[in-house]
Design an enzyme around this catalytic site. Structure first.
Site, PDB file in Angstrom:
ATOM      1  N   CYS A  65       0.622  -1.186  -0.088  1.00  0.00           N
ATOM      2  CA  CYS A  65      -0.092   0.196  -0.079  1.00  0.00           C
ATOM      3  C   CYS A  65       1.029   1.205  -0.126  1.00  0.00           C
ATOM      4  O   CYS A  65       0.246   2.438  -0.193  1.00  0.00           O
ATOM      5  CB  CYS A  65      -0.968   0.191   1.315  1.00  0.00           C
ATOM      6  SG  CYS A  65      -1.984  -1.378   1.193  1.00  0.00           S
TER       7      CYS A  65
ATOM      8  N   HIS B 272      -3.040   7.052   3.254  1.00  0.00           N
ATOM      9  CA  HIS B 272      -3.624   5.834   2.706  1.00  0.00           C
ATOM     10  C   HIS B 272      -4.848   5.582   3.297  1.00  0.00           C
ATOM     11  O   HIS B 272      -4.714   5.570   4.821  1.00  0.00           O
ATOM     12  CB  HIS B 272      -2.588   4.779   3.004  1.00  0.00           C
ATOM     13  CG  HIS B 272      -2.903   3.264   3.023  1.00  0.00           C
ATOM     14  ND1 HIS B 272      -3.763   2.924   1.732  1.00  0.00           N
ATOM     15  CD2 HIS B 272      -2.979   2.163   3.436  1.00  0.00           C
ATOM     16  CE1 HIS B 272      -4.220   1.956   1.731  1.00  0.00           C
ATOM     17  NE2 HIS B 272      -3.702   1.130   2.822  1.00  0.00           N
TER      18      HIS B 272
ATOM     19  N   ASN C 119     -10.241  -0.289   1.649  1.00  0.00           N
ATOM     20  CA  ASN C 119      -8.645  -0.162   1.424  1.00  0.00           C
ATOM     21  C   ASN C 119      -8.483  -0.541   0.154  1.00  0.00           C
ATOM     22  O   ASN C 119      -8.530  -1.905  -0.276  1.00  0.00           O
ATOM     23  CB  ASN C 119      -7.993  -0.981   2.462  1.00  0.00           C
ATOM     24  CG  ASN C 119      -6.296  -1.028   2.369  1.00  0.00           C
ATOM     25  OD1 ASN C 119      -5.914  -0.573   1.397  1.00  0.00           O
ATOM     26  ND2 ASN C 119      -5.810  -1.377   3.442  1.00  0.00           N
TER      27      ASN C 119
HETATM   28  N1  COA Z   1     -17.565  -8.258  12.580  1.00  0.00           N
HETATM   29  C1  COA Z   1     -17.700  -8.439  13.642  1.00  0.00           C
HETATM   30  N2  COA Z   1     -17.001  -8.917  14.571  1.00  0.00           N
HETATM   31  C2  COA Z   1     -15.394  -9.158  14.295  1.00  0.00           C
HETATM   32  C3  COA Z   1     -15.254  -9.010  12.853  1.00  0.00           C
HETATM   33  C4  COA Z   1     -16.011  -8.508  12.090  1.00  0.00           C
HETATM   34  N3  COA Z   1     -15.820  -8.283  10.879  1.00  0.00           N
HETATM   35  N4  COA Z   1     -13.854  -8.964  12.688  1.00  0.00           N
HETATM   36  C5  COA Z   1     -13.296  -9.253  13.941  1.00  0.00           C
HETATM   37  N5  COA Z   1     -14.423  -9.472  14.756  1.00  0.00           N
HETATM   38  C6  COA Z   1     -14.201  -9.734  16.344  1.00  0.00           C
HETATM   39  C7  COA Z   1     -12.934 -10.527  16.680  1.00  0.00           C
HETATM   40  O1  COA Z   1     -13.037 -11.905  16.349  1.00  0.00           O
HETATM   41  C8  COA Z   1     -12.909 -10.080  18.174  1.00  0.00           C
HETATM   42  O2  COA Z   1     -13.913 -10.945  18.690  1.00  0.00           O
HETATM   43  P1  COA Z   1     -13.420 -11.742  20.161  1.00  0.00           P
HETATM   44  O3  COA Z   1     -13.081 -10.546  21.218  1.00  0.00           O
HETATM   45  O4  COA Z   1     -14.466 -12.638  20.672  1.00  0.00           O
HETATM   46  O5  COA Z   1     -12.141 -12.757  19.831  1.00  0.00           O
HETATM   47  C9  COA Z   1     -13.526  -8.660  18.286  1.00  0.00           C
HETATM   48  O6  COA Z   1     -14.321  -8.644  17.114  1.00  0.00           O
HETATM   49  C10 COA Z   1     -12.532  -7.570  18.323  1.00  0.00           C
HETATM   50  O7  COA Z   1     -11.592  -8.026  17.361  1.00  0.00           O
HETATM   51  P2  COA Z   1     -10.420  -7.134  17.050  1.00  0.00           P
HETATM   52  O8  COA Z   1      -9.475  -7.659  16.123  1.00  0.00           O
HETATM   53  O9  COA Z   1      -9.492  -6.836  18.361  1.00  0.00           O
HETATM   54  O10 COA Z   1     -10.927  -5.845  16.451  1.00  0.00           O
HETATM   55  P3  COA Z   1     -10.047  -4.611  16.275  1.00  0.00           P
HETATM   56  O11 COA Z   1     -10.495  -3.450  17.062  1.00  0.00           O
HETATM   57  O12 COA Z   1      -8.571  -4.563  16.511  1.00  0.00           O
HETATM   58  O13 COA Z   1     -10.196  -4.347  14.607  1.00  0.00           O
HETATM   59  C11 COA Z   1      -9.290  -4.622  12.456  1.00  0.00           C
HETATM   60  C12 COA Z   1      -9.917  -5.303  13.665  1.00  0.00           C
HETATM   61  C13 COA Z   1      -8.858  -5.708  11.512  1.00  0.00           C
HETATM   62  C14 COA Z   1     -10.383  -3.698  11.719  1.00  0.00           C
HETATM   63  C15 COA Z   1      -8.131  -3.782  12.938  1.00  0.00           C
HETATM   64  O14 COA Z   1      -7.186  -4.402  13.576  1.00  0.00           O
HETATM   65  C16 COA Z   1      -7.300  -3.317  11.873  1.00  0.00           C
HETATM   66  O15 COA Z   1      -7.832  -2.219  10.879  1.00  0.00           O
HETATM   67  N6  COA Z   1      -6.153  -3.472  11.768  1.00  0.00           N
HETATM   68  C17 COA Z   1      -5.342  -2.917  10.530  1.00  0.00           C
HETATM   69  C18 COA Z   1      -5.645  -3.704   9.272  1.00  0.00           C
HETATM   70  C19 COA Z   1      -5.059  -2.889   8.042  1.00  0.00           C
HETATM   71  O16 COA Z   1      -5.075  -1.838   7.946  1.00  0.00           O
HETATM   72  N7  COA Z   1      -4.678  -3.615   7.097  1.00  0.00           N
HETATM   73  C20 COA Z   1      -4.211  -3.196   5.655  1.00  0.00           C
HETATM   74  C21 COA Z   1      -2.981  -2.379   5.936  1.00  0.00           C
HETATM   75  S1  COA Z   1      -2.354  -1.666   4.404  1.00  0.00           S
END
Ligand code: COA
Length: 367
Positions: A113, A253, A283
């Site tokens: 990215c 980004h 994204n």
């Molecule tokens: N819908 C509902 N629940 C979801 C879910 C979804 N799409 N995805 C994950 N969950 C759940 C998880 O299983 C977790 O449940 P648990 O507590 O029972 O295990 C809970 O929600 C929290 O998950 P978590 O991973 O802590 O959420 P978060 O606040 O960190 O958000 C992302 C997850 C992926 C959105 C976040 O970590 C993120 O944006 N990371 C960067 C990713 C990125 O930008 N990638 C590309 C880079 S170029």
């Protein structure tokens, strides 16, 4: 030494829209969760016959038309992409052919990215060195082909699309002012697409194990991104001899609204100085920064003379930022109608194939 100006811009996204509501019928998720955790409402998804080259050519034609640059005047095409059409030939070469940019050298750049920023920086350096005059930098993706639509951790995040800039040499001061590029390969496994390369060549087993899908440790990437965005923007500003007070727009980004909020807090800048459209596109990797830029111009937010910072992060890990003074098209005597770019591209492609066919007939290679 010439300056490298951004003189053309264009974007292209597939017509098909996938909303959070649609996703909630595919995996266990809901609109509220996705919006709260990412800021995304919907994303665009490519049709079967749309590829990074298809979207990239459309964005490039628009960018060339804005800059009033003929495809045959382009010296260099860099296509930043995380989802190349093939390992080789490069997607940039497919675009070069489809555009009829017969003089241009073309290659792909893989910095995930961050690729668009790295590409614009490389093109600007080539212009400033005097080795080329005109470059086309494209970010184009069909991430939907590499997403596991059963994995709610990743499938909610990504979308398809393309954006392009034309860069041109000019003696007028301005254009790209500074850039920083960083990498930390030790974090490579936190965001990867392991299958199909030479480490895990495609086999039945790699497909069964889902190695051809994006693998991500979301929390790790989130922590890295919040650190990387702010620090890279600050570095690029310092290098350009500017502070955040000099900047009209930060174009980040578009991965997650919360990551952008954290970067704004780090830079002590109000969020309304950030161009944000992650809600409508998700994204789109290398395409996200040029798409956000095009929308900012079209809304009349970004104007000639404005100081901007492009900042991004991605797999690799990679991160970087670029400070620029926004130029707009250089003055020209004769403006070419945008449709002529399409006519030229089509004719050139047909002509090239005909020449190759005749060549085969004459030298006996068609049988
Ligand atoms: N819908 C509902 N629940 C979801 C879910 C979804 N799409 N995805 C994950 N969950 C759940 C998880 O299983 C977790 O449940 P648990 O507590 O029972 O295990 C809970 O929600 C929290 O998950 P978590 O991973 O802590 O959420 P978060 O606040 O960190 O958000 C992302 C997850 C992926 C959105 C976040 O970590 C993120 O944006 N990371 C960067 C990713 C990125 O930008 N990638 C590309 C880079 S170029």
């Amino acid at each position: 030494m010439p300056y490298a100006h951004i003189t053309g811009w264009g974007m292209s996204v597939p017509e098909t829209v996938l909303t959070n509501e649609d996703l909630s019928k595919m995996v266990e998720t809901d609109d509220a969760w996705i919006r709260d955790h990412t800021g995304i409402r919907e994303r665009h998804i490519a049709r079967e016959n749309q590829f990074p080259s298809t979207l990239g050519v459309e964005a490039a034609i628009k960018a060339l038309a804005v800059a009033n640059v003929r495809p045959t005047d382009v010296d260099l095409i860099i296509c930043a992409t995380s989802t190349p059409e093939y390992i080789f030939p490069a997607t940039a070469c497919l675009i070069q052919d489809q555009l009829g940019a017969s003089k241009a050298g073309a290659f792909d750049l893989l910095a995930a990215c961050s690729g668009f920023i790295f590409g614009v920086n490389m093109a600007a350096q080539a212009i400033r060195s005097g080795s080329i005059k005109t470059a086309l930098v494209i970010g184009s993706e069909t991430l939907s082909r590499f997403v596991d639509w059963k994995d709610r951790n990743t499938c909610i995040l990504f979308g398809d699309g393309a954006g392009a800039f034309v860069l041109q040499a000019s003696d007028l001061p301005g254009g790209v002012l500074s850039a920083v590029m960083h990498s930390d390969g030790s974090g490579g496994d936190s965001l990867s697409l392991p299958g199909g390369g030479s480490h895990h060549p495609a086999t039945e087993a790699t497909v069964r194990e889902g190695k051809h899908y994006i693998q991500m440790d979301g929390a790790k990437v989130f922590r890295f991104a919040t650190r990387a965005m702010g620090s890279a923007a600050k570095e690029a500003l310092e290098l350009a001899g500017m502070t955040t007070d000099d900047v009209q727009w930060i174009i980040p980004h578009q991965a997650n609204y919360r990551i952008i909020e954290t970067a704004a807090r780090y830079l002590k800048m109000p969020l309304d100085k950030f161009i944000i459209n992650v809600d409508r596109y998700g994204n789109t990797s290398t395409a996200s920064i040029p798409i956000a830029t095009v929308e900012a111009v079209e809304k009349g937010l970004l104007k000639p003379g404005d100081k901007i910072v492009l900042v991004g992060f991605g797999a690799g890990l990679t991160w970087g930022a670029l400070a620029a003074e926004w130029t707009g098209p250089l003055p020209v005597e004769h403006k070419v109608h945008p449709e002529r770019y399409r006519i030229w591209a089509r004719l050139h492609s047909v002509f090239n194939r005909l020449v190759r066919f005749i060549e085969g007939l004459i030298w006996g290679r068609n049988s």
